[in-house]
Design an enzyme around this catalytic site. Sequence first.
Site, PDB file in Angstrom:
ATOM      1  N   ARG A  90       0.895  -1.263  -0.087  1.00 15.00           N
ATOM      2  CA  ARG A  90      -0.363   0.082  -0.144  1.00 15.00           C
ATOM      3  C   ARG A  90       1.130   0.907   0.020  1.00 15.00           C
ATOM      4  NH1 ARG A  90      -2.000   2.438   4.205  1.00 15.00           N
ATOM      5  NH2 ARG A  90      -1.792   1.132   6.010  1.00 15.00           N
ATOM      6  N   TYR A 125     -12.269  16.244 -17.945  1.00 11.05           N
ATOM      7  CA  TYR A 125     -12.400  15.335 -17.616  1.00 11.05           C
ATOM      8  C   TYR A 125     -13.923  14.808 -16.932  1.00 11.05           C
ATOM      9  CZ  TYR A 125     -13.004  10.350 -16.074  1.00 11.05           C
ATOM     10  OH  TYR A 125     -13.863   9.538 -15.991  1.00 11.05           O
ATOM     11  N   ASP A 161      -2.941  17.751 -16.680  1.00 15.41           N
ATOM     12  CA  ASP A 161      -2.919  15.723 -17.012  1.00 15.41           C
ATOM     13  C   ASP A 161      -2.106  15.920 -18.217  1.00 15.41           C
ATOM     14  OD1 ASP A 161      -4.552  14.015 -17.819  1.00 15.41           O
ATOM     15  OD2 ASP A 161      -5.845  13.641 -16.853  1.00 15.41           O
ATOM     16  N   LYS A 199      -5.212   4.787 -19.935  1.00 12.50           N
ATOM     17  CA  LYS A 199      -5.031   5.102 -21.798  1.00 12.50           C
ATOM     18  C   LYS A 199      -4.403   4.590 -22.480  1.00 12.50           C
ATOM     19  CE  LYS A 199      -9.779   6.388 -19.882  1.00 12.50           C
ATOM     20  NZ  LYS A 199      -9.262   6.730 -18.757  1.00 12.50           N
TER      21      LYS A 199
HETATM   22  N1  PLP Z   1      -8.527  12.078 -16.770  1.00 16.50           N
HETATM   23  C1  PLP Z   1      -9.305  12.315 -17.845  1.00 16.50           C
HETATM   24  C2  PLP Z   1      -8.007  12.888 -19.223  1.00 16.50           C
HETATM   25  C3  PLP Z   1      -9.563  11.102 -18.233  1.00 16.50           C
HETATM   26  O1  PLP Z   1     -10.047  10.652 -19.325  1.00 16.50           O
HETATM   27  C4  PLP Z   1     -10.116   9.993 -18.101  1.00 16.50           C
HETATM   28  C5  PLP Z   1     -10.581   9.043 -17.737  1.00 16.50           C
HETATM   29  O2  PLP Z   1     -11.393   8.441 -18.821  1.00 16.50           O
HETATM   30  C6  PLP Z   1      -9.101  10.040 -16.022  1.00 16.50           C
HETATM   31  C7  PLP Z   1      -8.826  11.260 -16.313  1.00 16.50           C
HETATM   32  C8  PLP Z   1      -9.665   9.415 -14.750  1.00 16.50           C
HETATM   33  O3  PLP Z   1      -8.528   7.943 -15.624  1.00 16.50           O
HETATM   34  P1  PLP Z   1      -9.279   6.481 -14.827  1.00 16.50           P
HETATM   35  O4  PLP Z   1     -10.441   6.491 -15.400  1.00 16.50           O
HETATM   36  O5  PLP Z   1      -8.133   6.191 -14.555  1.00 16.50           O
HETATM   37  O6  PLP Z   1      -9.764   6.472 -12.716  1.00 16.50           O
END
Ligand code: PLP
Length: 380
Positions: free
Chosen positions: A48, A102, A174, A199
């Site tokens: 963890r 997002y 991000d 992704k």
């Molecule tokens: N950031 C972006 C741009 C995303 O498209 C997503 C999910 O689709 C996330 C963060 C969140 O990621 P996770 O689903 O791996 O928690």
Amino acid sequence: MTARIDTLLVHAGALRPSPEGAVVTPIFRTANYEAGEEGAADEVRYVRYSNTPNHRVLGARLAAAEGGEAGLVTASGMAAISATLLSALSAGDHLLCQAGVYGGTTSLMLRHLPRWGVEVSFVDLDAPETWAAALRPTTRLFYVESISNPLLRVGALDEVVSFCQGRGLTSVIDNTFLSPALFRPLPFGFDVVLHSATKLLNGHSDIAAGAIVADAARVEAARRTLNHLGGSLDPGACALLERGLKTLGLRAHRQSASALTLAHRLRVHPKVRRVYSPGLPDDAGFARASAWFQGVGPCLSLEVSDLPTAMALVKGVRVFTHAASLGGVESLIVRPARSTHAHFSAEERSALGITDTLVRLSVGVEDVEDLWDDLAAALG
Ligand code: PLP
């Protein structure tokens, strides 16, 4: 290791000497580790705490790939985002966030952070002249995406960097839609880069994972927060992510090129009203994307002529799969109003520019001609 990115993605951070001469990092299928000498100050090694060999290899590899000092993998992209924000902010703090990021991130900002005393102001990333008015004496951080989801906007990222540097704000980006194969935000000037490694980084749609890369102090602060939030990545998932990273360069460039080919063809299709892709010369993000990125990433969105066409497209495809998420080797299609933004009210969606006729594609590594035939047939 100093090398170019495709080499770093295969080798950086690998255990040396490798245990038993193993060519790939073995999965350390153990939750806990023997303690060192009694009285030594070393931290307990525990799964963890994200300090097992599988975690350390990945942290070092991602740091090398992103050009940062340290890296940390997490149990999901949202775990990376929440650990970063909760380690950097305290009650009474305020942050600026790009409007239209997002949906999960937007929900965290709108529905959770305010309950813990952290205030958020959403700003238009294309209007830097409006940002100063949103500042407060308590503003600590500016949060953006390299390409926004789902409208594929490329904001004034250079202005975000200089705005933050001049004011002592932490700039967080991000980079899920591009990955370090196509854009490296830290050398560009950002303080912290985050990923949904679910992704492009993993690329095979078989794990959830996240990543944080920054200077060592910020990554350590995020790791200590993550320790208590409980968002560490399982070692088995670490091994899959490590395998995925090795082919990231190949995949990201191929998917990007195919996404651009499809964007050009869809743009002139009679049933498509508009294509969102910063690779198209008439897109608002084109100049920035061409100057800063090595490709546009796997995604594009389209505004089709009407709702029946949108529904027929999503239902009619055979090579694309109707599913959320993005960046994997298999092509996906989704209506954001029914997926990423389904939990927003119709008013909230329309304020964000997300219509019922918006369709988002994530382009995989299949033959682009088969992908085109599939879309053309489903559009009718
Ligand atoms: N950031 C972006 C741009 C995303 O498209 C997503 C999910 O689709 C996330 C963060 C969140 O990621 P996770 O689903 O791996 O928690």
